[in-house]
Scaffold this active site. Structure first.
Site, PDB file in Angstrom:
ATOM      1  N   LYS A 118     111.527 -80.162 -10.184  1.00 20.22           N
ATOM      2  CA  LYS A 118     111.220 -78.798 -11.086  1.00 20.22           C
ATOM      3  C   LYS A 118     110.397 -79.448 -12.140  1.00 20.22           C
ATOM      4  CE  LYS A 118     114.508 -75.490  -9.683  1.00 20.22           C
ATOM      5  NZ  LYS A 118     115.451 -74.544 -10.071  1.00 20.22           N
ATOM      6  N   LYS A 201     112.127 -75.078   4.368  1.00 18.46           N
ATOM      7  CA  LYS A 201     113.277 -73.759   4.261  1.00 18.46           C
ATOM      8  C   LYS A 201     112.258 -72.554   3.779  1.00 18.46           C
ATOM      9  CE  LYS A 201     117.443 -72.545   1.858  1.00 18.46           C
ATOM     10  NZ  LYS A 201     118.448 -73.096   0.976  1.00 18.46           N
ATOM     11  N   LYS A 204     111.141 -68.034  -1.553  1.00 18.15           N
ATOM     12  CA  LYS A 204     110.293 -66.932  -2.036  1.00 18.15           C
ATOM     13  C   LYS A 204     108.896 -67.502  -2.916  1.00 18.15           C
ATOM     14  CE  LYS A 204     114.153 -66.552  -4.371  1.00 18.15           C
ATOM     15  NZ  LYS A 204     115.221 -66.149  -5.453  1.00 18.15           N
TER      16      LYS A 204
END
Length: 340
Positions: A118, A201, A204
């Site tokens: 991140k 995966k 969102k």
């Protein structure tokens, strides 16, 4: 001194980042609903304090917190059976997190792969919260002395850290106050992959809306996304082994199995030899039948935010009733005097 026996309790949280997907439903929400019938106390929360480790628009954060709560309830989670609340309403989470910040080591945090992912190349510009948030996650779990945590592959490292923090706290203070929470790993067919790339995966945050089915999609949108899902030209085989190397085909079979509560083997047996032109409409019908009532109930709940807030407030009161005595005892163990 005999070893403390901790009451079995399940804890899990979902970040309120909006637009929950079919992957969130099959990988988490559906399992949460099943667990509330297990006889073990279940505590579920929207971890809004984790969400702000990166900047959030305040209005969006409030909306998304309510939307995740609506999704929990619409999927079948009963606020009378499970404790449902948002993290920031129970101050004990943050208070225990500070103690755990003082127990955890900086080296442990630096090894967290999610922080590296991140933060990227600009780690120095990341918030301190993004680095330290695994200690808050440990506090989320251990403020309820939770014994079991449903986790996906991407959270296993954080749960290991929670176990390490519990062990070090217990060692440092010569106690066995905190349990070592055990992971409840995702079962077969609950890891839902992107409809555009079967090796990634379902997310969102994927730039393509066609890569995911969300819990707010209407029936036409669901059917269209499944119809356009990436596949290959081969028919479905008669064994799972023959799906190796065909990630998109395997993903659609897994989704069908998970939605129907069947094994992937039984789905393959039923559809062996059929082309995706036959399989996709059957999957679309199944998905719409399963998800349409959830979407409808979410929409109903979101039309009455005051009712969602009332449910979350009640849940926070119940959560605090468990957390406060545990925090009192923690302060006592550490030697801090807690004001009343």
């Amino acid at each position: 001194m005999g070893e403390t026996i901790h009451t079995p309790r399940v804890f899990s949280g979902i970040q309120p980042s909006g637009n929950l997907t079919l992957g969130n439903y099959l990988g988490a929400l559906k399992r949460f609903v099943e667990m509330q019938e297990s006889g073990i106390e279940t505590v579920y929360c929207m971890v809004d304090m984790h969400a702000i480790t990166v900047w959030q628009d305040p209005a969006d954060l409030r909306h998304n917190t309510r939307e995740v709560a609506a999704a929990y309830i619409a999927c079948g989670l009963d606020p009378a059976k499970s404790i449902l609340f948002n993290q920031s309403q129970v101050p004990a989470h943050a208070q225990l997190a500070w103690i755990f910040n003082c127990v955890a080591r900086i080296g442990w945090m630096n090894r967290m792969t999610q922080f590296k992912d991140k933060a990227g190349k600009n780690a120095e510009k990341s918030s301190l919260g993004l680095l330290a948030y695994p200690a808050l996650m440990a506090a989320d779990i251990l403020i309820y002395q939770a014994t079991h945590v449903p986790v996906g592959e991407d959270q296993k490292q954080h749960l290991e850290l929670a176990r390490d923090i519990a062990a070090k706290f217990n060692h440092d203070y010569d106690t066995d106050f905190f349990p070592a929470p055990e992971p409840l790993i995702e079962g077969e067919a609950t890891r839902v992959m992107s409809l555009r790339d079967g090796t990634k995966k379902m997310s969102k945050s994927d730039p393509s809306d066609q890569s995911r089915i969300t819990l707010r999609d209407d029936a036409d949108t669901i059917a269209k996304k499944i119809r356009k899902a990436k596949t290959d030209p081969e028919p479905l085989p008669d064994s799972l082994k023959e799906l190796e190397g065909r990630p998109e085909a395997r993903n659609l079979v897994n989704i069908y199995a998970a939605l129907s509560g069947r094994t992937a083997e039984s789905v393959i047996t039923e559809f062996a030899g059929q082309q995706f032109g036959q399989f996709k409409p059957a999957l679309a019908d199944l998905a719409v039948d399963h998800l349409a009532p959830i979407t409808q109930e979410m929409n109903r709940l979101m039309s009455d935010p005051a009712e969602i807030d009332r449910i979350l407030g009640n849940g926070a009161d119940r959560a605090a009733a468990i957390a406060e005595p545990i925090l009192d005892k923690t302060y006592d163990i550490v030697g801090m005097v807690r004001s009343r």
